[in-house]
Design a protein around this motif. Structure first.
Motif, PDB file in Angstrom:
ATOM      1  N   ILE A  77       0.766  -1.231   0.121  1.00 43.98           N
ATOM      2  CA  ILE A  77       0.068  -0.157  -0.208  1.00 43.98           C
ATOM      3  C   ILE A  77       0.931   1.270   0.007  1.00 43.98           C
ATOM      4  N   LEU A  78       1.838   1.383   0.798  1.00 45.77           N
ATOM      5  CA  LEU A  78       2.902   2.349   0.977  1.00 45.77           C
ATOM      6  C   LEU A  78       3.517   2.696  -0.523  1.00 45.77           C
ATOM      7  N   VAL A  79       3.918   1.510  -1.284  1.00 45.30           N
ATOM      8  CA  VAL A  79       4.514   1.784  -2.633  1.00 45.30           C
ATOM      9  C   VAL A  79       3.319   2.175  -3.621  1.00 45.30           C
ATOM     10  N   CYS A  80       2.219   1.701  -3.518  1.00 45.04           N
ATOM     11  CA  CYS A  80       1.032   2.297  -4.189  1.00 45.04           C
ATOM     12  C   CYS A  80       0.820   3.886  -3.920  1.00 45.04           C
ATOM     13  N   MET A  81       0.951   4.247  -2.659  1.00 47.91           N
ATOM     14  CA  MET A  81       0.527   5.361  -2.265  1.00 47.91           C
ATOM     15  C   MET A  81       1.860   6.463  -3.073  1.00 47.91           C
ATOM     16  N   ALA A  82       2.833   6.139  -2.953  1.00 50.68           N
ATOM     17  CA  ALA A  82       4.217   6.743  -3.447  1.00 50.68           C
ATOM     18  C   ALA A  82       4.063   6.722  -4.947  1.00 50.68           C
ATOM     19  N   LEU A  83       3.716   5.885  -5.727  1.00 47.48           N
ATOM     20  CA  LEU A  83       3.502   5.896  -7.041  1.00 47.48           C
ATOM     21  C   LEU A  83       2.441   6.616  -7.444  1.00 47.48           C
ATOM     22  N   HIS A 141       8.657  17.034  -5.005  1.00 52.70           N
ATOM     23  CA  HIS A 141       7.594  16.519  -4.433  1.00 52.70           C
ATOM     24  C   HIS A 141       7.682  15.136  -4.897  1.00 52.70           C
ATOM     25  N   THR A 142       8.214  14.800  -6.305  1.00 47.95           N
ATOM     26  CA  THR A 142       8.324  13.499  -6.755  1.00 47.95           C
ATOM     27  C   THR A 142       9.411  12.556  -5.925  1.00 47.95           C
ATOM     28  N   THR A 143      10.480  13.510  -5.672  1.00 47.32           N
ATOM     29  CA  THR A 143      11.482  12.936  -4.967  1.00 47.32           C
ATOM     30  C   THR A 143      11.059  12.469  -3.677  1.00 47.32           C
ATOM     31  N   MET A 144      10.366  13.423  -2.582  1.00 54.74           N
ATOM     32  CA  MET A 144       9.833  12.784  -1.690  1.00 54.74           C
ATOM     33  C   MET A 144       8.863  11.704  -1.632  1.00 54.74           C
ATOM     34  N   TYR A 145       8.107  11.576  -2.618  1.00 56.76           N
ATOM     35  CA  TYR A 145       7.293  10.451  -2.858  1.00 56.76           C
ATOM     36  C   TYR A 145       8.076   9.132  -2.831  1.00 56.76           C
ATOM     37  N   SER A 160      13.494  -1.108   8.282  1.00 59.16           N
ATOM     38  CA  SER A 160      12.035  -0.537   7.769  1.00 59.16           C
ATOM     39  C   SER A 160      12.311   0.642   8.812  1.00 59.16           C
ATOM     40  N   LYS A 161      12.758   0.775  10.124  1.00 54.58           N
ATOM     41  CA  LYS A 161      12.740   1.973  10.677  1.00 54.58           C
ATOM     42  C   LYS A 161      13.576   2.953  10.197  1.00 54.58           C
ATOM     43  N   LEU A 162      14.655   2.488   9.909  1.00 45.91           N
ATOM     44  CA  LEU A 162      16.013   3.176   9.310  1.00 45.91           C
ATOM     45  C   LEU A 162      15.308   3.881   8.028  1.00 45.91           C
ATOM     46  N   THR A 163      15.015   3.072   7.203  1.00 45.58           N
ATOM     47  CA  THR A 163      14.444   3.690   5.846  1.00 45.58           C
ATOM     48  C   THR A 163      13.334   4.757   6.199  1.00 45.58           C
ATOM     49  N   LEU A 164      12.272   4.402   7.022  1.00 44.47           N
ATOM     50  CA  LEU A 164      11.326   5.653   7.412  1.00 44.47           C
ATOM     51  C   LEU A 164      12.322   6.916   7.738  1.00 44.47           C
ATOM     52  N   SER A 165      13.151   6.843   8.711  1.00 42.96           N
ATOM     53  CA  SER A 165      13.778   7.846   9.194  1.00 42.96           C
ATOM     54  C   SER A 165      14.515   8.617   8.179  1.00 42.96           C
ATOM     55  N   ASN A 166      15.063   7.637   7.283  1.00 40.33           N
ATOM     56  CA  ASN A 166      15.927   8.445   5.967  1.00 40.33           C
ATOM     57  C   ASN A 166      15.124   9.190   5.324  1.00 40.33           C
ATOM     58  N   ALA A 167      13.460   8.504   5.152  1.00 36.91           N
ATOM     59  CA  ALA A 167      12.783   9.616   4.077  1.00 36.91           C
ATOM     60  C   ALA A 167      12.153  10.554   4.746  1.00 36.91           C
ATOM     61  N   LEU A 168      11.948  10.512   6.152  1.00 35.15           N
ATOM     62  CA  LEU A 168      11.641  11.884   6.759  1.00 35.15           C
ATOM     63  C   LEU A 168      12.529  12.722   6.621  1.00 35.15           C
ATOM     64  N   LEU A 169      13.825  12.711   7.017  1.00 37.88           N
ATOM     65  CA  LEU A 169      14.844  13.723   6.794  1.00 37.88           C
ATOM     66  C   LEU A 169      15.000  14.246   5.506  1.00 37.88           C
ATOM     67  N   VAL A 170      14.924  13.239   4.592  1.00 41.03           N
ATOM     68  CA  VAL A 170      14.979  13.950   3.334  1.00 41.03           C
ATOM     69  C   VAL A 170      14.014  14.911   2.906  1.00 41.03           C
ATOM     70  N   GLU A 171      12.759  14.332   3.315  1.00 44.27           N
ATOM     71  CA  GLU A 171      11.662  15.105   3.027  1.00 44.27           C
ATOM     72  C   GLU A 171      11.661  16.592   3.829  1.00 44.27           C
ATOM     73  N   ALA A 172      12.397  16.487   4.915  1.00 46.51           N
ATOM     74  CA  ALA A 172      12.525  17.873   5.741  1.00 46.51           C
ATOM     75  C   ALA A 172      13.702  18.863   4.973  1.00 46.51           C
ATOM     76  N   PHE A 173      14.575  18.034   4.289  1.00 46.26           N
ATOM     77  CA  PHE A 173      15.920  18.808   3.620  1.00 46.26           C
ATOM     78  C   PHE A 173      15.124  19.207   2.185  1.00 46.26           C
ATOM     79  N   ILE A 174      14.104  18.734   1.651  1.00 42.79           N
ATOM     80  CA  ILE A 174      13.672  19.121   0.610  1.00 42.79           C
ATOM     81  C   ILE A 174      12.722  20.326   0.914  1.00 42.79           C
ATOM     82  N   PHE A 175      11.653  20.197   1.830  1.00 44.13           N
ATOM     83  CA  PHE A 175      10.789  21.315   2.199  1.00 44.13           C
ATOM     84  C   PHE A 175      11.545  22.626   2.808  1.00 44.13           C
ATOM     85  N   TYR A 176      12.910  22.259   3.412  1.00 46.60           N
ATOM     86  CA  TYR A 176      13.508  23.367   3.893  1.00 46.60           C
ATOM     87  C   TYR A 176      14.143  24.344   2.964  1.00 46.60           C
ATOM     88  N   ASN A 177      14.193  23.766   1.554  1.00 48.23           N
ATOM     89  CA  ASN A 177      14.596  24.535   0.431  1.00 48.23           C
ATOM     90  C   ASN A 177      13.697  24.652  -0.636  1.00 48.23           C
TER      91      ASN A 177
END
Length: 275
Positions: free
Chosen positions: A56-62, A95-99, A123-140
């Motif tokens: 479901i997460l992959v489908c949401m991202a796509l 936004h595409t990169t975030m997804y 999976s927890k490490l990947t989630l943390s990575n995705a969130l920090l990437v999202e923060a970096f994107i929205f900061y800029n």
């Protein structure tokens, strides 16, 4: 994402995911607390649930990636226009990169649930990575915009960073339901705040436009963020009470002999843990 619908879509994704994660976390905790040996609390069931969740997460991202790329005026997978000598819809590519990185979280869930040699904490490490990437994107993400536009995104960045750090703590400290629910509360906050940003910057048809230079609007949104956070705790509390009640009512549905047997099993497991 430069529209009300563009903010409502990720907001809905985060909120639905947060509610689901709350249900799963509380159910795991309740089953472990009562030491149930039924299928409801079995590891096999939760492994299957994690696989479905990953899909479901992959489908949401796509869905988010395709929506950002192929909406009217979107980049249509074009990053640079050589004829005009300029980049094409870089905000859409943000936004595409975030997804994409959240899609990797779904992939990690599937792999951790199907391949035993992969650590479950990945999976927890990947989630943390995705969130920090999202923060970096929205900061800029808001250079050259009005002050209120920048402020609501700064608050979002703050929420995302805290969520990413909590997810990283979960990677280090496993099976802590309080830490997990705290991280989920910020996921819910992120989801509702995406909706709030949509209402502020792109009011639905008929709604009054916000003054993007008014300092009092900034003061109000500071309070509003706290209200959003309080509401996320209310949602978690309601789900927690419902799941605990459901598990206890299921326990009470057993006949007295079965209840006695379960209590004996619990005592044996407790004595083993003490040893």
């Amino acid at each position: 994402m430069g529209s009300f619908k563009g903010h409502a879509l990720p907001g809905t994704f985060f909120y639905v995911t947060g509610i689901w994660w709350t249900l799963k976390a509380v159910l795991k905790y309740a089953c472990k607390r009562h030491k149930r040996t039924s299928y409801l609390g079995s590891k096999a069931l939760f492994h299957r649930v994690d696989i479905v969740e990953g899909i479901i997460l992959v489908c949401m991202a796509l869905t988010g990636m395709l929506g950002e790329q192929f909406i009217t005026g979107g980049p249509y997978l074009s990053l640079y226009d050589y004829k005009k000598g300029q980049w094409v819809q870089l905000l859409g590519w943000h936004h595409t990169t975030m997804y994409f990185f959240f899609g990797l979280v779904g992939v990690a869930d599937i792999l951790c649930s199907t391949i035993s040699s992969i650590p479950a904490s990945l999976s927890k490490l990947t989630l943390s990575n995705a969130l920090l990437v999202e923060a970096f994107i929205f900061y800029n993400h808001t250079h050259g915009r009005e002050i209120l536009d920048i402020f609501v995104h700064q608050l979002l960045v703050l929420v995302i960073i805290v969520t990413g750090l909590l997810a990283f703590l979960e990677f280090l400290i496993r099976h802590n339901v309080i830490l997990e629910l705290l991280r989920i509360s910020f996921i819910l906050l992120q989801g509702s705040w995406f909706w709030q940003i949509g209402f502020v910057l792109y009011p639905p048809s008929g709604g009054p436009a916000w003054d993007l230079t008014d300092h009092e609007n900034i003061m109000f949104l500071t309070i509003c963020l706290c209200w959003h956070y309080a509401f996320s705790f209310i949602i978690i509390g309601i789900i927690y009470a419902f799941v605990i009640w459901l598990v206890k009512s299921r326990l009470n549905s057993f006949c007295p002999s079965e209840v006695g047997l379960l209590k004996n099993v619990e005592r044996e497991q407790e004595s083993e843990e003490e040893m």
